[in-house]
Design an enzyme around this catalytic site. Sequence first.
Site, PDB file in Angstrom:
ATOM      1  N   TYR A 112       0.832  -1.203   0.000  1.00  0.00           N
ATOM      2  CA  TYR A 112       0.000   0.000   0.000  1.00  0.00           C
ATOM      3  C   TYR A 112       0.862   1.246   0.000  1.00  0.00           C
ATOM      4  O   TYR A 112       2.063   1.190   0.288  1.00  0.00           O
ATOM      5  CB  TYR A 112      -0.960   0.001   1.187  1.00  0.00           C
ATOM      6  N   LYS A 157       6.517  -1.989   2.090  1.00  0.00           N
ATOM      7  CA  LYS A 157       5.309  -1.415   2.680  1.00  0.00           C
ATOM      8  C   LYS A 157       4.125  -2.352   2.418  1.00  0.00           C
ATOM      9  O   LYS A 157       3.280  -2.109   1.542  1.00  0.00           O
ATOM     10  CB  LYS A 157       5.042  -0.012   2.124  1.00  0.00           C
ATOM     11  N   GLU A 196      11.572   2.533  14.702  1.00  0.00           N
ATOM     12  CA  GLU A 196      10.646   3.532  14.170  1.00  0.00           C
ATOM     13  C   GLU A 196       9.340   3.426  14.928  1.00  0.00           C
ATOM     14  O   GLU A 196       9.195   2.598  15.827  1.00  0.00           O
ATOM     15  CB  GLU A 196      10.412   3.309  12.676  1.00  0.00           C
ATOM     16  N   LEU A 223      10.990   1.243   7.623  1.00  0.00           N
ATOM     17  CA  LEU A 223      10.433   1.666   6.346  1.00  0.00           C
ATOM     18  C   LEU A 223      11.204   2.871   5.822  1.00  0.00           C
ATOM     19  O   LEU A 223      11.634   3.727   6.587  1.00  0.00           O
ATOM     20  CB  LEU A 223       8.961   2.035   6.524  1.00  0.00           C
TER      21      LEU A 223
END
Length: 287
Positions: free
Chosen positions: A33, A149, A182, A207
Amino acid sequence: MGRIAYVNGRYQRHADAAVHIEDRGYQLADAVYEVWSVFGGKLADAEGHFARLARSLGELRIPAPMSRAALTIVLREVLRRNQVREGLIYLQVSRGVAPRDHAFPDGDLSPSVVITAKSLDRAASEAKAAKGIAVITTPENRWGRCDIKTVGLLPNVLARQAARERGAGEALFVDEMGLVTEGASANAWILDGDGVLRTRDTQANILRGVTRRTLLDVIAEAGLKVEERPFTPEEIARAKEAFITGAGSLVLPVITIDGQPIGGGAPGPVAKRLRSLYIERAKQTAV
């Protein structure tokens, strides 16, 4: 007018939009996505998001469902039909529909494409940024390819729920070495005691944030010092400032971690300046 979604070539009422029950994205999280911020009806950081989408699809060996030019037309049409000027647009591409099996299906599949858009109250977002958010820490328990992702976000969901239950706005994952990787849906940053901006390098299990990448350019243009170097939760607590970045959060100041105040316990001047500079850049370069 009700919301409109795009699903596999058709624009449909959001309430009626659906994919097949054997779509591999639904059953196996075999999908990727992207989320674009929208400013003035245009896509922010468009190049970075298209590039990351192509990389994610390539890593999972899912063919691109259409050309970039065609996808851009569809994204803009979804924005137009939903009358979104300020907000977010979401794209999901799965491998497609096939009888459930873990291995890739034999033969060629047509990828499934879903696109939705929603408006955001920018004034409310700015009020939130002016106040700052709290974050909590949680052990890193995600798979080893967070650079892709994918829609496999269950650890992120549980982390964000834990944050909500503790009155926080984000959860930061901490790896086995005690270093922050993260957030559940954002990259993490600090302004350390030496006045250096720091964020984790993308060679780690994180990411490759598009907002993060743009902000690095903004920081360079502003003449600020930055290092792609990890930090611990303790270093966040001792930092002058902290913030997170992402398509939804943009540049969002963090004022406490696990209940401990950061800096003066209020958004700092650097984070506020960077938020302003980033938004200005996003508006100028949106397409």
